[in-house]
Write an enzyme that holds these catalytic residues in place. Structure first.
Site, PDB file in Angstrom:
ATOM      1  CG  ASP A   1      -8.502  -3.184  -1.724  1.00  0.00           C
ATOM      2  OD1 ASP A   1      -7.275  -3.006  -1.582  1.00  0.00           O
ATOM      3  OD2 ASP A   1      -8.988  -3.916  -2.608  1.00  0.00           O
TER       4      ASP A   1
ATOM      5  CD  GLU B   1       0.264  -4.361   1.896  1.00  0.00           C
ATOM      6  OE1 GLU B   1       0.042  -5.367   2.588  1.00  0.00           O
ATOM      7  OE2 GLU B   1       0.087  -4.347   0.665  1.00  0.00           O
TER       8      GLU B   1
HETATM    9 ZN   LIG Z   1      -3.309  -7.074   0.507  1.00  0.00          ZN
END
Ligand SMILES: [Zn+2]
Length: 709
Positions: free
Chosen positions: A613, A549
């Protein structure tokens, strides 16, 4: 976002309060519920075990060796090695398009919320006002016989309004009413509010593209045989729904063709999802005169008056070309064409609240055909989902009071701070970024606000009247409340405490306008965060999510907004170029991965998630190393601590998918499939190569590694 579950509006799980310390008691607690019979659901022998409410959640550890496939070589296919056992043991339930760790947790949560709602529905005495609303909403929704008896009756008033239109001049006022009732669901276009990209302290009106029945504009434009076939089936579905309204087959067939023509024209004038990733493409500030000039055939004053907004004078028209085409369609379409379009979208958006004929027809196309799901979800699941969608913060309070302790909040906050410290260190040591950009990046990083668990101030539902014998009326009143709540923000100071996910949600998000990261209580539970587990898998899993995030603030999209959430370039030209080149490495890597059959990842669409990621895993690794630097770590379950970190990370992403659903995701989902969200990362990390003693040339060792953050 970490997953697409938000879209499906799943509800979340609770783990037992014991492990986290007792949460503040609500008026009614889980132990109250325990002493009450759960009613017919438990008594009906025809129901399977999964079709019963639960009072506490089954514990799944944060790293489960049984979910691994130790016969696989981690250096050849790390996803198979980490998730092979999970995939074997967890076939896709008949009512799901796919099945993964997040989805499973979400379903357990749903069963837990079911117990709460069932109790509140059956035992009206002593409920507080919010408990009355969610209990009675649930009771009305579960009253299947009552809903059946009404048939299509709830549609009569809106259809009478549409049929009663005497001229196109009446459309703007009518459409405003429909938009309020359907939460701005995008009939012809979308209308709502958002922070001004240029000045994030201001909320302005947003007029966006919309008007489609299929999930994306690409469904209308692609010419491959599968897409052509799907459009044929969609036409038949529209026809079937119109017939359910009483239209004769011939007429319904003609009408559906007209509807398809309008939607196709709007689709062709809409930006692609990849084009929409560039915020500059979506920022066109106009005043009312300019807005009116864009669509001479649509009277905005009468539309705005009917929404209750009066005359705002600042709008962001996200896609001006779309509005020019919309105007063309409205000018050339006949009054009957417009009525048919409105009737179709009215029955389409109301289908979940109507009798079985409508529900089943809707499921046949949007569940079975589009996503390959064999079976409609049980009524209780749909009803729990609707309470979460329409009264989510009232239900969320019940969830939080039973499941989310101050200790858990503190733990997560500590980990978040550690990940942010890791990013500070990481930015400091980047070789490709100059000092000026670094300073701006750090300013932005240090301005990120961390929101954990649930909002400090709960949404006030006082004005939403909910009755236990009026399901469709409840749904409409809750939708109007939400539409007005959003529109009322226009011209007011930004509420920085607001959340756009409900507390039980198994997901998390970053907002570039707010510059905040948001972790609902629902995602901070085992197996994603497991207080009984050693640090390695927890940092790999939830640490990776926090890093994910945070990295969104610095992905291809997020990096265009500054510390205050304004669309403002803070990059030197050289650093900008270097970022693009490094991001291209990720785009090229993922473009080679196959989603299903002949379809490969649209890696310009998944770019932001893939970058998040990768960055997330690197930041989690740094934070874990720092956290444990003076600790002697033990091997466990035959894995070294480093291996546990990577397996812990991979096991958030274990999933099984239906091919139809993969096809849809390839068009609509900005996330790559789980397999590549694991293997696509580790190939880029020398730390992984070392942890598993992989050799150059093996599939999980990439020759030219990608690295941005
Ligand atoms: Zn995301």
């Amino acid at each position: 976002m970490r997953s697409l579950f938000m879209k499906v509006l799943f509800v979340l799980v609770a783990f037992t309060a014991v492990a986290f310390g007792q949460a503040a008691p609500a008026n009614r607690t889980a132990s109250d519920a325990k002493s009450r019979p759960l009613g017919q659901a438990l008594a009906n022998p025809a129901l399977t075990a999964a079709d019963t409410p639960i009072l506490s959640l089954p514990y799944t550890p944060g790293l489960e060796t049984e979910f691994m496939d130790k016969s696989a070589d981690p250096c050849v296919d790390f996803y198979q090695y980490s998730c092979g056992g999970w995939m074997k043991k967890n076939s896709i339930p008949a009512d799901q398009p796919s099945w993964g760790v997040y989805g499973k947790l979400a379903q357990d949560n749903q069963r837990f919320l079911w117990g709460i709602l069932d109790d509140l529905a059956r035992n009206p005495s002593g409920r507080n006002p919010n408990q009355q609303k969610i209990g009675d909403y649930f009771a009305a929704c579960m009253d299947e016989a009552g809903v059946e008896k009404l048939g299509a009756n709830p549609l009569k008033p809106p259809l009478d309004q549409i049929n009663g239109m005497m001229s196109k001049k009446q459309l703007p006022a009518l459409l405003a009413q429909i938009h309020l009732r359907t939460e701005g669901n995008g009939m012809f276009f979308g209308f709502g509010s958002n922070q001004d990209y240029g000045d994030s302290t201001q909320v302005i009106a947003f007029a966006s593209a919309g008007g489609l029945g299929l999930p994306d504009r690409d469904y209308y434009t692609k010419s491959d045989p599968k897409s052509v076939e799907l459009r044929q089936k969609y036409l038949l579905h529209v026809q079937r729904m119109l017939e359910l309204l009483g239209d004769l087959p011939d007429a319904a067939q003609r009408e559906s063709a007209g509807i398809m023509a309008v939607e196709t024209a709007l689709a062709k004038a809409s930006l692609t999802r990849v084009e929409r990733r560039e915020p500059h493409n979506l920022y066109h500030k106009v005043d009312l005169t300019q807005l009116q000039a864009l669509t001479p055939g649509f009277d905005w004053s009468s539309y705005l008056k009917e929404t209750g907004l009066g005359q705002p004078d600042t709008f962001n028209v996200t896609e001006p070309a779309f509005y020019r085409e919309l105007d063309h369609q409205l000018q050339t379409a006949s009054l009957d064409d417009i009525k048919n379009y409105l009737r179709w979208h009215t029955v389409h958006s109301a289908a979940p609240f109507l009798s079985a004929g409508f529900v089943n027809a809707d499921f046949d196309f949007f569940g079975k055909t589009l996503r390959g799901v064999p079976q409609l979800r049980a009524r209780w699941k749909r009803c729990v989902g609707l309470v979460d969608r329409q009264l989510g913060e009232a239900l969320g309070q019940e969830f939080v009071s039973r499941t989310f302790s101050p200790e858990m909040k503190q733990r997560t906050l500590t980990m978040t701070n550690q990940i942010e410290q890791a990013m500070t260190a990481d930015i400091g040591q980047l070789t490709w970024m100059g000092p000026e950009t670094k300073q701006n990046a750090l300013t932005k990083l240090h301005a990120v606000v961390n929101k954990i668990g649930y909002p400090d101030k709960w949404r006030d539902y006082t004005s939403v009247a909910i009755s236990r014998d009026d399901f469709s009326g409840n749904a409409e009143r809750a939708a109007v409340f939400e539409s007005k709540r959003r529109l009322n923000k226009i011209g007011k100071p930004v509420d920085r405490g607001e959340w756009s996910m409900t507390p039980p949600t198994v997901n998390a998000y970053y907002s570039s306008r707010m510059n905040d990261i948001n972790f609902p209580a629902g995602v901070l539970q085992p197996p994603l965060y497991d207080p009984k587990m050693d640090d390695a898998p927890n940092y790999g899993n939830t640490g990776g999510t926090i890093g994910h995030e945070l990295t969104h603030g610095f992905d291809d999209q997020g990096r265009k907004f500054d510390a205050q959430g304004n669309l403002k370039d803070w990059w030197t030209a050289r650093d900008d170029q270097d970022f693009e080149a490094r991001a291209q490495c990720v785009v090229d890597q993922y473009a080679r991965y196959v989603v299903v059959d002949e379809i490969k990842i649209n890696s310009k669409l998944t770019e932001g998630e893939d970058i998040a990621d990768l960055g997330g895993l690197i930041l989690a690794w740094m934070a874990w190393k720092d956290q444990t630097k003076n600790t002697h770590l033990q091997n466990r379950d035959g894995l070294t601590p480093e291996q546990r970190f990577f397996v812990g990370n991979a096991q958030w992403a274990c999933e099984n998918d239906r091919p139809e659903n993969l096809r849809m995701n390839a068009i609509t989902d900005p996330h790559s499939p789980g397999k590549y969200r694991v293997n696509g990362l580790v190939v880029n990390l020398p730390e992984f190569e070392k942890a598993f003693a992989c050799k150059p040339g093996q599939p999980m060792v990439k020759e030219n590694r990608c690295r941005i953050w």
